[in-house]
Design a protein around this motif. Structure first.
Motif, short mmCIF file in Angstrom:
data_model
loop_
_atom_site.label_atom_id
_atom_site.label_comp_id
_atom_site.label_asym_id
_atom_site.label_seq_id
_atom_site.Cartn_x
_atom_site.Cartn_y
_atom_site.Cartn_z
N UNK A 40 46.25 43.97 34.29
CA UNK A 40 45.87 44.98 35.07
C UNK A 40 44.56 45.75 34.81
N UNK A 41 44.54 46.04 33.66
CA UNK A 41 43.68 46.86 32.99
C UNK A 41 42.23 46.10 32.59
N UNK A 42 42.83 44.87 31.98
CA UNK A 42 41.49 44.18 31.73
C UNK A 42 40.64 43.50 33.01
N UNK A 43 41.35 43.29 34.30
CA UNK A 43 40.76 42.82 35.44
C UNK A 43 40.24 44.04 36.51
N UNK A 44 40.78 45.33 36.07
CA UNK A 44 40.09 46.39 36.85
C UNK A 44 38.69 46.74 36.95
N UNK A 45 38.17 46.65 37.96
CA UNK A 45 36.57 46.94 37.98
C UNK A 45 36.30 47.93 38.99
#
Length: 73
Positions: free
Chosen positions: A68-73
């Motif tokens: 989730x954190x890595x794909x959050x933009x």
């Protein structure tokens, strides 16, 4: 005028190792509570099996948060 949410940044090294506990604390469920919840669902396990299930779920939660954190933009 729209307001943008400030992003929270965390440190992730190049080896893709990530420890969600660096930004949040996990409170693990007590073993006896996990056994009670499983028994209410009709699943009867030993303490060792319940411990393995909790360990797996904790690992799964960390992966989910990481993604989730890595794909959050």
């Amino acid at each position: 005028m729209s307001k943008r949410k400030a992003k929270k940044h965390c440190t992730i090294d190049g080896s893709n190792k990530f420890d969600p506990e660096s930004i949040m604390k996990f409170q693990e469920m007590k073993l006896n509570l996990a056994i009670k919840i499983l028994e209410k669902s009709g699943i009867f396990v030993s303490e060792e099996e319940a411990s393995e299930i909790l360990s797996f779920l904790n690992f799964l939660a960390k992966i989910t948060i990481k993604e989730f954190l890595l794909n959050e933009e």
